[in-house]
Design an enzyme around this catalytic site. Structure first.
Site, PDB file in Angstrom:
ATOM      1  N   ASP A  37      34.483  12.499  39.133  1.00  0.00           N
ATOM      2  CA  ASP A  37      33.435  11.571  38.728  1.00  0.00           C
ATOM      3  C   ASP A  37      32.204  11.837  39.595  1.00  0.00           C
ATOM      4  O   ASP A  37      32.175  11.472  40.769  1.00  0.00           O
ATOM      5  CB  ASP A  37      33.927  10.131  38.907  1.00  0.00           C
ATOM      6  CG  ASP A  37      32.906   9.095  38.459  1.00  0.00           C
ATOM      7  OD1 ASP A  37      31.763   9.473  38.124  1.00  0.00           O
ATOM      8  OD2 ASP A  37      33.258   7.897  38.448  1.00  0.00           O
ATOM      9  N   HIS A  68      33.574  10.626  35.033  1.00  0.00           N
ATOM     10  CA  HIS A  68      33.465   9.169  35.056  1.00  0.00           C
ATOM     11  C   HIS A  68      34.274   8.525  33.934  1.00  0.00           C
ATOM     12  O   HIS A  68      34.839   7.441  34.102  1.00  0.00           O
ATOM     13  CB  HIS A  68      31.988   8.781  34.929  1.00  0.00           C
ATOM     14  CG  HIS A  68      31.712   7.333  35.108  1.00  0.00           C
ATOM     15  ND1 HIS A  68      31.998   6.656  36.276  1.00  0.00           N
ATOM     16  CD2 HIS A  68      31.177   6.406  34.272  1.00  0.00           C
ATOM     17  CE1 HIS A  68      31.642   5.382  36.147  1.00  0.00           C
ATOM     18  NE2 HIS A  68      31.151   5.210  34.938  1.00  0.00           N
ATOM     19  N   ASP A  69      34.343   9.189  32.806  1.00  0.00           N
ATOM     20  CA  ASP A  69      35.080   8.674  31.652  1.00  0.00           C
ATOM     21  C   ASP A  69      36.559   8.438  31.941  1.00  0.00           C
ATOM     22  O   ASP A  69      37.225   7.712  31.190  1.00  0.00           O
ATOM     23  CB  ASP A  69      34.976   9.657  30.479  1.00  0.00           C
ATOM     24  CG  ASP A  69      33.956   9.196  29.451  1.00  0.00           C
ATOM     25  OD1 ASP A  69      33.306   8.164  29.686  1.00  0.00           O
ATOM     26  OD2 ASP A  69      33.813   9.877  28.421  1.00  0.00           O
ATOM     27  N   ARG A 112      21.412   8.511  25.021  1.00  0.00           N
ATOM     28  CA  ARG A 112      22.860   8.551  24.944  1.00  0.00           C
ATOM     29  C   ARG A 112      23.405   9.958  25.201  1.00  0.00           C
ATOM     30  O   ARG A 112      24.424  10.118  25.871  1.00  0.00           O
ATOM     31  CB  ARG A 112      23.327   8.057  23.579  1.00  0.00           C
ATOM     32  CG  ARG A 112      24.824   8.065  23.377  1.00  0.00           C
ATOM     33  CD  ARG A 112      25.536   7.214  24.408  1.00  0.00           C
ATOM     34  NE  ARG A 112      26.923   6.969  24.052  1.00  0.00           N
ATOM     35  CZ  ARG A 112      27.757   6.242  24.774  1.00  0.00           C
ATOM     36  NH1 ARG A 112      27.341   5.687  25.892  1.00  0.00           N
ATOM     37  NH2 ARG A 112      28.991   6.053  24.385  1.00  0.00           N
ATOM     38  N   SER A 140      33.042   0.880  36.505  1.00  0.00           N
ATOM     39  CA  SER A 140      31.641   1.278  36.429  1.00  0.00           C
ATOM     40  C   SER A 140      30.743   0.056  36.657  1.00  0.00           C
ATOM     41  O   SER A 140      30.924  -0.663  37.643  1.00  0.00           O
ATOM     42  CB  SER A 140      31.399   1.947  35.068  1.00  0.00           C
ATOM     43  OG  SER A 140      30.146   2.555  34.999  1.00  0.00           O
TER      44      SER A 140
END
EC number: 2.3.1.46
Lengths: 372, 372
Positions: A303, A336-337, A208, A138
């Site tokens: 992602d 993405h995680d 967040r 990332s």
């Protein structure tokens, strides 16, 4: 490590002095050829591997450690916390030497390239002229890419995972919504909330929650949460109905307890600003023409924050320059995680790659000349 | 139109009385068979077509009017503002008859089905036993679908555009972030901000910015804004750097000037709660088994808010029930917003469909028996 030499920044400002907090794992070999720098993403730190006595695990502990894909029995791994962070390196909550008060809103905007400059000084101080690899996922991948451009001779391998050479308009849009949530929180006080004894928790919480949505895939959320209800029926109010709401609010609450709002602003700006091809009229091939490293890129099919297409662009530009590139696109459901999770195919790709990097060191193919 | 009979709601609460604001276009024919009800989405109203003296155009004026796809020379079109809205029908800013003060946070949570019930009473009052069609896009499409389930005999055609039979976890997640931005704005005052002479503008602004991202496609944003800078260079601060930031903040500011925060909360809850298959163990085929209408569904390829897959699910369930379904999937770059824009293929699909609906009326194939 404290640095007393001022650091000029891309903005034109400078930091008169600064501290970088770092952790190391494994042993630096005699010719200092086995060092790997691991760069962190948004809310992470220098604590990349191992466990503290408190039980807090490194954020990439599944990837890095003895016998792990990046094997600390073979490599000397450095995790470094970036400038502007809230985990130890000089940041907005530290005293500005000019005033003796916390920097707050006066902490200068720092860029990915500024971070690389500060990391290069750390490498100098540690006696590392050339890294075996610089690696990150990332935003960390952006730093690895920037290393390959700014210091082509100082890394033999560049490992860029779930990353991009520049954010899209949609990425920037999400970042700006998050920033606006923080900036318009009355407890933000123009960034000087430390002096007011408050923190802009509501804004940070919303930022967040939003960020978290973009880290997961739509499908993954559907599988994990779907439309499951917290208590079996609709509440007809604005409390928690759905499990996904409960999860996101919990993540937001937790984050707002430990993360610094000014740091969030700074780090999202660094993300938005990263665009090394900007100086080259948007031509990524030209941008990467001076690189000398070999590259490993990894992306994940679901992602949508940093989609595989972004990796394809980098791979193509590197191939155009006849660089040696290994590219793996992992068919993983976790968005993405995924770059932080245990996918065996992903782990095996990285493991195999670092085995090869180590062979170069150990097998003697790495001659002084090859590293010059 | 004022309704003095209490309206029982799905929540178990009731509205003792209420007003629905509506607009009509065209002329109701002698046997009342040419009426089309148009249901609105999140921030729209009864003003679906034409222009006020102030110049304000109806939100679907490209679709509805004399000679337009839904031709008001042929159809009697009704636009109705939903309960809970801030555009005239009874909503949170109106006086609660029980207290004489604005409902505020005490306005009951209303559902898509509640709206349909209130609209059915309006139809009764207007002497419309059966609509030629009920039509809507997005949240409006949910209302059209609910009509086909709750009042199968009261519509001959159901037009569901860019919609879904239920939100995904990701959809709900975005809605909840928006709601949290509003609920945690100190100016929200638990929903009773009217009494405090303020509005939770910051929260509403963030909610709208976020919503707006989900209405556009990634590609469309890339084409329209890309990484274009407002003033040609990075500002190294937290003002506006990118055009996309300028656009979103402007949209957010504008929205927060005219939209009501309690309404935003209510409408997103109605979206989240809509799930007619819930009572049928999630079986959409069973859910739609009592429908009697013919259906037109339209989706747009780049709509990632209500993706074509959601329309596929509805089409499949209708086909399973041997309903007559027309489905068009329009390859349009504009994301969810495409349903409001002028795409000629899209407009032609709707035009052709309504031409057929009109032939049934005009050509005499519509017999009293067929409508019973």
């Amino acid at each position: 490590m404290f640095f007393s030499t001022p650091l000029p920044l891309q903005s034109g400002a400078e930091l008169t002095d600064y501290t970088l907090v770092y952790e190391t794992y494994g042993t630096l070999n005699a010719d200092h050829s086995n060092a790997v720098l691991v760069c962190h993403a948004l809310n992470a730190s220098h604590h990349v591997a191992g466990s503290y006595e408190s039980g807090v695990k490194g954020w990439w502990d599944n990837m890095i450690g003895p016998g792990k894909p990046l094997d600390t029995d073979k490599f000397f791994v450095i995790g470094v916390n970036n400038l502007g962070s809230c985990f130890g390196s000089t940041g907005p909550m530290h005293a500005n030497p000019a005033t003796g008060k916390p920097y707050g809103a006066n902490f200068p905007v720092v860029t990915v390239e500024d971070w690389v400059q500060s990391q290069a000084r750390l490498a100098d101080a540690l006696g590392i002229q050339q890294f075996a690899a610089v690696m990150g996922g990332s935003l960390g991948g952006m730093q690895a890419l920037a290393w390959s451009i700014l210091y082509p001779q100082r890394l033999r391998h560049c490992v860029v995972i779930a990353s991009t050479s520049k954010l899209t308009a949609q990425n920037i849009a999400f970042d700006d919504v998050a920033r606006q949530a923080i900036l318009t929180d009355p407890d933000f006080h123009g960034g000087d909330y430390y002096a007011h004894g408050v923190v802009p928790k509501n804004g940070l919480r919303v930022a967040r929650m939003l960020g978290h949505i973009t880290y997961l895939s739509d499908d993954d959320m559907a599988v994990k949460f779907g439309r499951d209800l917290r208590s079996g029926s609709y509440q007809f109010g604005f409390g928690i109905d759905f499990e996904i709401e409960s999860y996101l609010r919990y993540q937001g609450d937790k984050f707002s307890e430990y993360f610094d709002a000014n740091t969030y602003l700074l780090i999202t700006k660094a993300l938005d600003y990263f665009d090394p091809a900007k100086e080259f009229g948007g031509d990524l091939t030209k941008t990467l023409s001076n690189t000398r490293a070999q590259f490993l890129l990894v992306s994940f099919t679901t992602d949508w924050r940093f989609a595989p297409e972004r990796s394809h662009e980098m791979v193509q530009a590197l191939v155009n320059n006849k660089r040696t590139v290994t590219y793996a696109e992992i068919d993983a459901p976790h968005g993405h995680d995924a770059f932080l999770l245990d996918d065996q195919r992903y782990m095996n790709v990285v493991r195999s790659y670092f085995a090869r990097v180590h062979e170069e060191i150990d097998g003697g193919s790495l001659k002084a000349g090859a590293r010059a």
